[in-house]
Motif scaffolding. Sequence first.
Motif, PDB file in Angstrom:
ATOM      1  N   GLY A  45     -36.119  -6.475 -23.055  1.00 55.33           N
ATOM      2  CA  GLY A  45     -36.754  -5.189 -22.777  1.00 55.33           C
ATOM      3  C   GLY A  45     -37.689  -5.209 -21.587  1.00 55.33           C
ATOM      4  O   GLY A  45     -38.593  -4.372 -21.482  1.00 55.33           O
ATOM      5  N   ALA A  46     -37.472  -6.138 -20.668  1.00 49.87           N
ATOM      6  CA  ALA A  46     -38.352  -6.261 -19.498  1.00 49.87           C
ATOM      7  C   ALA A  46     -38.053  -5.174 -18.472  1.00 49.87           C
ATOM      8  O   ALA A  46     -36.908  -4.748 -18.308  1.00 49.87           O
ATOM      9  N   HIS A  47     -39.100  -4.756 -17.784  1.00 48.14           N
ATOM     10  CA  HIS A  47     -38.974  -3.795 -16.687  1.00 48.14           C
ATOM     11  C   HIS A  47     -39.559  -4.352 -15.388  1.00 48.14           C
ATOM     12  O   HIS A  47     -38.969  -4.201 -14.328  1.00 48.14           O
ATOM     13  N   HIS A  48     -40.733  -4.994 -15.485  1.00 47.55           N
ATOM     14  CA  HIS A  48     -41.427  -5.493 -14.299  1.00 47.55           C
ATOM     15  C   HIS A  48     -41.308  -7.011 -14.225  1.00 47.55           C
ATOM     16  O   HIS A  48     -41.765  -7.726 -15.129  1.00 47.55           O
ATOM     17  N   VAL A  49     -40.697  -7.491 -13.150  1.00 49.31           N
ATOM     18  CA  VAL A  49     -40.418  -8.917 -12.966  1.00 49.31           C
ATOM     19  C   VAL A  49     -41.258  -9.468 -11.822  1.00 49.31           C
ATOM     20  O   VAL A  49     -41.343  -8.857 -10.749  1.00 49.31           O
ATOM     21  N   LEU A  50     -41.846 -10.616 -12.041  1.00 43.32           N
ATOM     22  CA  LEU A  50     -42.528 -11.373 -10.988  1.00 43.32           C
ATOM     23  C   LEU A  50     -41.639 -12.552 -10.617  1.00 43.32           C
ATOM     24  O   LEU A  50     -41.254 -13.341 -11.486  1.00 43.32           O
ATOM     25  N   GLU A  51     -41.283 -12.649  -9.324  1.00 39.61           N
ATOM     26  CA  GLU A  51     -40.568 -13.838  -8.861  1.00 39.61           C
ATOM     27  C   GLU A  51     -41.493 -14.695  -8.022  1.00 39.61           C
ATOM     28  O   GLU A  51     -42.127 -14.209  -7.077  1.00 39.61           O
ATOM     29  N   LEU A  52     -41.551 -15.970  -8.349  1.00 38.62           N
ATOM     30  CA  LEU A  52     -42.360 -16.941  -7.605  1.00 38.62           C
ATOM     31  C   LEU A  52     -41.450 -17.752  -6.705  1.00 38.62           C
ATOM     32  O   LEU A  52     -40.386 -18.211  -7.133  1.00 38.62           O
ATOM     33  N   GLY A  53     -41.868 -17.941  -5.447  1.00 33.99           N
ATOM     34  CA  GLY A  53     -41.028 -18.660  -4.501  1.00 33.99           C
ATOM     35  C   GLY A  53     -39.805 -17.847  -4.128  1.00 33.99           C
ATOM     36  O   GLY A  53     -38.684 -18.353  -4.067  1.00 33.99           O
ATOM     37  N   ALA A  54     -40.022 -16.567  -3.829  1.00 30.63           N
ATOM     38  CA  ALA A  54     -38.908 -15.634  -3.602  1.00 30.63           C
ATOM     39  C   ALA A  54     -38.191 -15.877  -2.287  1.00 30.63           C
ATOM     40  O   ALA A  54     -37.048 -15.436  -2.114  1.00 30.63           O
ATOM     41  N   GLY A  55     -38.837 -16.546  -1.325  1.00 29.39           N
ATOM     42  CA  GLY A  55     -38.192 -16.807  -0.044  1.00 29.39           C
ATOM     43  C   GLY A  55     -37.774 -15.531   0.655  1.00 29.39           C
ATOM     44  O   GLY A  55     -38.539 -14.566   0.713  1.00 29.39           O
ATOM     45  N   HIS A  56     -36.543 -15.506   1.185  1.00 29.97           N
ATOM     46  CA  HIS A  56     -36.092 -14.307   1.894  1.00 29.97           C
ATOM     47  C   HIS A  56     -35.491 -13.268   0.947  1.00 29.97           C
ATOM     48  O   HIS A  56     -35.045 -12.209   1.395  1.00 29.97           O
ATOM     49  N   GLY A  57     -35.470 -13.573  -0.370  1.00 31.12           N
ATOM     50  CA  GLY A  57     -35.308 -12.498  -1.320  1.00 31.12           C
ATOM     51  C   GLY A  57     -33.966 -12.265  -1.967  1.00 31.12           C
ATOM     52  O   GLY A  57     -33.772 -11.232  -2.613  1.00 31.12           O
ATOM     53  N   ARG A  58     -33.019 -13.204  -1.883  1.00 30.28           N
ATOM     54  CA  ARG A  58     -31.701 -12.906  -2.456  1.00 30.28           C
ATOM     55  C   ARG A  58     -31.795 -12.578  -3.953  1.00 30.28           C
ATOM     56  O   ARG A  58     -31.095 -11.678  -4.436  1.00 30.28           O
ATOM     57  N   ASP A  59     -32.674 -13.278  -4.696  1.00 29.39           N
ATOM     58  CA  ASP A  59     -32.771 -13.026  -6.135  1.00 29.39           C
ATOM     59  C   ASP A  59     -33.669 -11.830  -6.438  1.00 29.39           C
ATOM     60  O   ASP A  59     -33.345 -11.013  -7.314  1.00 29.39           O
ATOM     61  N   ALA A  60     -34.768 -11.693  -5.717  1.00 25.83           N
ATOM     62  CA  ALA A  60     -35.652 -10.536  -5.921  1.00 25.83           C
ATOM     63  C   ALA A  60     -34.894  -9.237  -5.658  1.00 25.83           C
ATOM     64  O   ALA A  60     -35.029  -8.253  -6.401  1.00 25.83           O
ATOM     65  N   LEU A  61     -34.086  -9.216  -4.620  1.00 24.58           N
ATOM     66  CA  LEU A  61     -33.322  -8.022  -4.287  1.00 24.58           C
ATOM     67  C   LEU A  61     -32.243  -7.757  -5.327  1.00 24.58           C
ATOM     68  O   LEU A  61     -31.949  -6.593  -5.650  1.00 24.58           O
ATOM     69  N   TYR A  62     -31.674  -8.806  -5.880  1.00 27.46           N
ATOM     70  CA  TYR A  62     -30.707  -8.632  -6.968  1.00 27.46           C
ATOM     71  C   TYR A  62     -31.374  -7.987  -8.179  1.00 27.46           C
ATOM     72  O   TYR A  62     -30.831  -7.040  -8.763  1.00 27.46           O
ATOM     73  N   PHE A  63     -32.552  -8.497  -8.556  1.00 28.48           N
ATOM     74  CA  PHE A  63     -33.267  -7.883  -9.685  1.00 28.48           C
ATOM     75  C   PHE A  63     -33.539  -6.400  -9.416  1.00 28.48           C
ATOM     76  O   PHE A  63     -33.389  -5.557 -10.307  1.00 28.48           O
ATOM     77  N   ALA A  64     -33.921  -6.078  -8.193  1.00 30.25           N
ATOM     78  CA  ALA A  64     -34.184  -4.679  -7.849  1.00 30.25           C
ATOM     79  C   ALA A  64     -32.905  -3.844  -7.944  1.00 30.25           C
ATOM     80  O   ALA A  64     -32.928  -2.713  -8.456  1.00 30.25           O
ATOM     81  N   ARG A  65     -31.799  -4.379  -7.451  1.00 31.13           N
ATOM     82  CA  ARG A  65     -30.530  -3.658  -7.545  1.00 31.13           C
ATOM     83  C   ARG A  65     -30.105  -3.456  -8.998  1.00 31.13           C
ATOM     84  O   ARG A  65     -29.414  -2.484  -9.325  1.00 31.13           O
ATOM     85  N   GLU A  66     -30.543  -4.364  -9.867  1.00 27.37           N
ATOM     86  CA  GLU A  66     -30.231  -4.250 -11.297  1.00 27.37           C
ATOM     87  C   GLU A  66     -31.173  -3.296 -12.020  1.00 27.37           C
ATOM     88  O   GLU A  66     -31.055  -3.111 -13.232  1.00 27.37           O
ATOM     89  N   GLY A  67     -32.134  -2.715 -11.288  1.00 23.54           N
ATOM     90  CA  GLY A  67     -32.996  -1.695 -11.867  1.00 23.54           C
ATOM     91  C   GLY A  67     -34.390  -2.140 -12.255  1.00 23.54           C
ATOM     92  O   GLY A  67     -35.193  -1.324 -12.721  1.00 23.54           O
ATOM     93  N   PHE A  68     -34.717  -3.424 -12.081  1.00 24.14           N
ATOM     94  CA  PHE A  68     -36.062  -3.903 -12.367  1.00 24.14           C
ATOM     95  C   PHE A  68     -36.997  -3.560 -11.208  1.00 24.14           C
ATOM     96  O   PHE A  68     -36.556  -3.443 -10.062  1.00 24.14           O
TER      97      PHE A  68
END
Length: 220
Positions: A45-68
């Motif tokens: 049931g998570a909505h807000h995700v914190l990514e540590l060591g996000a770098g140039h963002g391939r995973d952070a952007l994926y989470f955003a595309r998934e609606g987080f």
Amino acid sequence: MADEKELAEAQRAHWQDTYAAHPGMYGEQPSDPAVHAAQVFRAAGAHHVLELGAGHGRDALYFAREGFTVQAGDFSAVGLDQLRAAARAQDVAERVTTVEHDVRDPFPLPDASVDAVFAHMLLCMALSTEEIRALVGEVRRVLRPGGVFVYTVRHTGDAHYGEGTSHGDDIYEHGGFAVHFFPRDLVDSLAADWTLDEVHAFEEGDLPRRLWRITQTASR
């Protein structure tokens, strides 16, 4: 302590130079651990995700595309510049915020303010065991009760363990990158005040790198 600080600054400079020389070096596709984490986060049931060591963002952007909604942190300003540009290009900028931050310092976030935390090969960078313990304590502080932490680390079964320049504390530098290789008892001790849901062994890359993907939940 001086040696730790010198190593930390050298690693920051190395990552800055690497991102500058190889923009988007990991590509646009998310890592397999991020795909798994998104499923775990959604089930929790998570909505807000914190990514540590996000770098140039391939995973952070994926989470955003998934609606987080995503807060992406990294100590490389160059990497975060690339992340923000990619977020605009992918039309997810409204769901992504960035912060330049060294995980050796306390997180600039209030207690219990995020639903989930993700860190792919961040904890196994040039961090001492003491710094890793403090970092996991900060993750616990900012997670809401019942929140989920998914992280990956290279472990002592990896081919590069014991190779290259030793910095002590199971930290070895190879090809300019310093890695803290995790023994299993460190994983268990970091989950002492959590529910340890899974320790999954996997391989990544051409060597291949040998890693664990750890999922643990903050006790309510």
